[in-house]
Each structure stands twice: as structure tokens, then as C-alpha cells.
Design a protein around this motif. Structure first.
Motif, short mmCIF file in Angstrom:
data_model
loop_
_atom_site.label_atom_id
_atom_site.label_comp_id
_atom_site.label_asym_id
_atom_site.label_seq_id
_atom_site.Cartn_x
_atom_site.Cartn_y
_atom_site.Cartn_z
N LEU A 118 -0.29 1.74 -1.84
CA LEU A 118 -0.89 1.28 -0.46
C LEU A 118 -1.41 2.54 0.52
N TRP A 160 -0.92 1.45 6.53
CA TRP A 160 -0.46 0.08 5.84
C TRP A 160 0.47 -0.76 6.17
N LYS A 167 0.93 -7.40 1.57
CA LYS A 167 0.67 -6.13 0.54
C LYS A 167 0.49 -6.48 -0.73
#
Length: 183
Positions: free
Chosen positions: A133, A140, A147
Motif C-alpha cells: 500500500l 494510505w 485496503k
């Protein structure tokens, strides 16, 4: 203010289903994938469903192919895989997007109610997810976006989001106690 009951989704055959059908139930909404490191979570969810369904728990499964294209196939093929491999009996719906311009309004609302809760620091996949990520977006963790596969939202009997569990949250030790408090 909206509740879960204000949304309509498609079942795996493409028919509209009003989530008002789940009024009075404790609901766990999960975005899933069949080719993910978290896919064995299906077995944990099925066990939870079997143990708590008679007390009022519903688990609503929404396959999503947005994370590593790990939910290939049609909704029917995904259902066949899940019932055959994990004995899934909880409701499975049509594939959805959970982030971005084509995200389903249900997931927009869920994320507005509960933002990112953080990955379990001791989970073996946490460092992999953080690394992955971080490559795409250094901020993020500040965003409410989902996610990864197997993010779970717990909804009370009045249709309100109570808690969000990230994929690293253990179903038996973390999710189940929260569910039991609402039953």
C-alpha cells in the motif's frame, strides 16, 4: 441519517435485494476474494455463522476483484467455489467495487461510518500489506478506503455500523466477541 436498510444490492443472479430484509439482525458485511491469502477466512466466517445465526447473525458476502484481481470469475462461479471448498451457507451477493468511482453506494456509506482501523501489528501479512500500500500512496493509512479483501463491517440490530475489522483481525478472537455483544 442512513442505515444499512436504506440500500439495495444485487444477489449473485443479478436480482435486487433490499437490505431492509435484514432489519432486526446483527449483520457482518464482508468484501471477499477466492484467490487471496485471506481466503481461508471463509472457513472462520462459516463457523461463526453456524454458531451465531440462530441468535440473529447474518453475514453478507460481497466478492470484490479490486485487490490483485483475486476474485476472478462470475458470482455463480465464486459461489460454487465457496460452497464446495468451505461449505459457505451465508448469503453471497454479486461482485462489487468497494473503492473508486464505481464503488457501490453501500461501501461508500460503510467507509463514511468507520474509517481504516489499522492492521493487526502481529499478523504475518501486515508487513506485506503495508509495503504494498505504501508504494501506491504514502498517505494510505489516513484514508477510509478499504485496503484489502476480507474487510468486515459489524452492524447492529438497528442498521448502524458499530465496528470495522481489517483483514488481519482474527474472526475467533476479535470479531466473534464483538458480534456476541450485539446478539
Amino acid at each position: 441519517m442512513s442505515t444499512l436498510y436504506d440500500f439495495t444490492v444485487e444477489d449473485r443472479e443479478g436480482n435486487d435485494v433490499s437490505l431492509a430484509d435484514y432489519k432486526g439482525k446483527v449483520v457482518l458485511v464482508v468484501n471477499t476474494a477466492t484467490e487471496c491469502g485471506f481466503t481461508p477466512t471463509y472457513a472462520d466466517l462459516q463457523r461463526l455463522y453456524e454458531e451465531e445465526h440462530d441468535k440473529g447473525l447474518e453475514i453478507l458476502d460481497f466478492p470484490c476483484n479490486q485487490f490483485g484481481h483475486q476474485a476472478p470469475g462470475t458470482a455463480g462461479e465464486i459461489h460454487t467455489f465457496c460452497t464446495g471448498r468451505f461449505g459457505v451457507t451465508f448469503p453471497q451477493f454479486g461482485k462489487v467495487e468497494v473503492n473508486g468511482e464505481d464503488e457501490h453506494p453501500l461501501f461508500t456509506w460503510l467507509k463514511e461510518q468507520k474509517g481504516f482501523a489499522g492492521f493487526g501489528p502481529d499478523h504475518k501479512i501486515t508487513p506485506i500489506l503495508i509495503d504494498l500500500l505504501s508504494k501506491d500512496d504514502e498517505k494510505w493509512a489516513e484514508k477510509a478506503d478499504i485496503k484489502w479483501n476480507f474487510t468486515k463491517f459489524l452492524i447492529d440490530r438497528s442498521g448502524n455500523v458499530v465496528e470495522r475489522f481489517e483483514p488481519t483481525a482474527d474472526v475467533e478472537t476479535v470479531v466473534k466477541p464483538a458480534v456476541e455483544k450485539l446478539l
